[in-house]
Write an enzyme that holds these catalytic residues in place. Structure first.
Site, mmCIF file in Angstrom:
data_model
loop_
_atom_site.group_PDB
_atom_site.id
_atom_site.type_symbol
_atom_site.label_atom_id
_atom_site.label_comp_id
_atom_site.label_asym_id
_atom_site.label_seq_id
_atom_site.Cartn_x
_atom_site.Cartn_y
_atom_site.Cartn_z
ATOM 1 N N LYS A 150 -14.081 -9.840 -1.775
ATOM 2 C CA LYS A 150 -13.125 -9.928 -0.670
ATOM 3 C C LYS A 150 -13.724 -10.693 0.528
ATOM 4 O O LYS A 150 -14.860 -11.142 0.490
ATOM 5 C CB LYS A 150 -12.683 -8.517 -0.260
HETATM 6 C C1 PLP Z 1 -4.179 -5.821 -4.560
HETATM 7 C C2 PLP Z 1 -5.283 -4.820 -4.667
HETATM 8 N N1 PLP Z 1 -5.045 -3.546 -4.322
HETATM 9 C C3 PLP Z 1 -5.996 -2.603 -4.388
HETATM 10 C C4 PLP Z 1 -7.272 -2.891 -4.806
HETATM 11 C C5 PLP Z 1 -8.291 -1.811 -4.894
HETATM 12 O O1 PLP Z 1 -9.382 -2.035 -4.051
HETATM 13 P P1 PLP Z 1 -10.837 -1.465 -4.389
HETATM 14 O O2 PLP Z 1 -11.396 -2.296 -5.496
HETATM 15 O O3 PLP Z 1 -11.584 -1.643 -3.101
HETATM 16 O O4 PLP Z 1 -10.675 -0.038 -4.765
HETATM 17 C C6 PLP Z 1 -7.575 -4.196 -5.168
HETATM 18 C C7 PLP Z 1 -8.939 -4.487 -5.641
HETATM 19 O O5 PLP Z 1 -9.441 -5.464 -5.851
HETATM 20 C C8 PLP Z 1 -6.568 -5.197 -5.100
HETATM 21 O O6 PLP Z 1 -6.814 -6.449 -5.455
#
Ligand code: PLP
Length: 403
Positions: A202
């Site tokens: 990210k």
């Molecule tokens: C659109 C979206 N929502 C939620 C998440 C979940 O985030 P995390 O990986 O920090 O739990 C991601 C993860 O890449 C994502 O791309």
């Protein structure tokens, strides 16, 4: 023995030389000496978790996105769960979201015992289509979860208007969109709650981590309790007040982000502006190179947005190629371009098919896009040579597969 020279146009997958010697990943973190120093300082301090860096990071983050409150979580997924809880989702409720997302967006609704209802996406941005979402509203609907796919903000005004009419909570999944703007306003200050992720691919990373921003003090308080077992105070507060008493007032989780992670986040946040600039530069270079290239469709932009470019997803134009997406994908991989695919539509995962009976064909725009999507490498640490390699490889592969 004489060997026939291999033409530079011969694809690596057919025995030619790859465009580059080493694999370029689709996304990668950048960690510098300041980041390392910030983490080391915390490791030498009294607080590894629930210490001062948590509040500092939250405050700086809230300020950056123009929100009144920011509540950190141990991941974007935990942050989505917190938002689903704070929105009051419970068994019997429904929440409408996009199938073109990572499964966590819909899973957070299931964590609350509620039901995710998908609506199809707009064909240009692949973001949840407001009209299609509105058509799915029933007396059970409590929330809408638009996703800023690839970093392109969803049509937030439309969702807020629909939510206002029906008394719904808008939870924006902005895990791709830190730094994006919608009609000149920063993502993070617009929806009832906005969720971010700090996974390494990210715009800024804390290893794992997430954040919910909101302008609503009541939601912020619920989010803080939820991420701390449902307890109404934290250890540092109790220590500074010299007392031991605490109360658990709701059923929460341990979803806290450590001071170690928050120190890294604070340090990374300082470079968000140049990182965004670099991603926008890369997107501009890609789009200029691919605008007139037969066989691929670059991502669409809506005028009212300034995307954050977490991903650069192209769609292959199958009518102009002798190959399908899988062949193009494998050919690019062989050129050492670390392409990826975002996303398998959520309802097509076995868990969702088995539990909800999806057979395919329910969301034709998302499903058709999925057959064509390829994410090209996009991260702020890419050099100009990396960008050039991607463009060269895409052109080489498209020329080889042109009809
Ligand atoms: C659109 C979206 N929502 C939620 C998440 C979940 O985030 P995390 O990986 O920090 O739990 C991601 C993860 O890449 C994502 O791309």
């Amino acid at each position: 023995m004489s060997t026939t020279p291999v033409s530079p146009q011969t694809l690596a997958i057919d025995g030619g030389s790859p465009v580059r010697e080493t694999l370029l990943p689709y996304g990668r973190q950048s960690v510098d000496e300041d980041d390392i120093q910030a983490v080391v300082e915390v490791l030498r301090s009294a607080w590894l978790t629930t210490g001062p860096k948590v509040g500092e990071f939250e405050e700086a983050f809230a300020q950056r996105v123009g929100a009144a409150h920011a509540v950190s979580f141990s991941s974007g997924t935990a942050a989505l769960h917190g938002a689903a809880f704070a929105a009051g989702l419970k068994p019997g409720d429904e929440a409408i979201t996009s199938p073109m997302t990572f499964a966590a967006t819909a899973n957070c609704v299931l964590y609350q015992g509620a039901t995710p209802i998908f609506a199809d996406v707009s064909p240009d941005t692949l973001n949840l289509d407001p009209e299609r979402a509105a058509a799915k509203i029933t007396s059970k609907t409590k929330a809408i979860l638009p996703v800023d796919y690839a970093g392109h903000p969803a049509d937030l005004d439309a969702f807020l208007e629909i939510a206002g009419r029906h008394g719904l909570v808008v939870i924006e999944d902005a895990c791709h969109a830190l730094g994006a703007e919608f009609r000149g306003r920063p993502v993070g200050a617009i929806a009832d709650m906005t969720v971010f992720s700090f996974h390494p691919v990210k715009h800024l990373t804390t290893g794992e981590g997430g954040m919910v921003t909101t302008n609503n003090a009541r939601l912020a308080e619920t989010l803080r309790r939820f991420r701390n077992h449902g307890i109404s105070s934290d250890a540092r507060q109790r220590q500074s007040e010299g007392q031991w008493h605490y109360e658990m007032v709701l059923l929460g989780f341990n979803y806290r982000l450590t001071d170690i992670a928050c120190a890294l986040g604070l340090s990374q946040l300082k470079r968000l502006a140049p990182n965004l600039l670099r991603r926008r530069e890369i997107a501009t270079r890609y789009s200029a190179a691919f605008r007139d290239l037969p066989g691929i469709v670059p991502p669409s932009l809506r005028r009212e947005t300034n995307p954050a470019w977490h991903l650069y997803p192209i769609r292959v134009d199958l009518a102009k190629l002798t190959a399908d997406r899988g062949q193009v994908f494998r050919a690019l991989r062989a050129e050492n371009i670390g392409v990826n695919v975002h996303y398998i539509p959520v309802h097509r995962h076995p868990y969702y098919r088995d539990r909800f009976g999806y057979r395919g064909g329910e969301y034709p725009i998302a499903e058709d896009a999925y057959e064509r999507l390829i994410s090209l490498p996009m991260f702020h640490g890419m050099s100009d040579e990396d960008v050039q390699d991607v463009i060269a490889a895409v052109k080489k592969v498209m020329a080889a597969f042109a009809l």
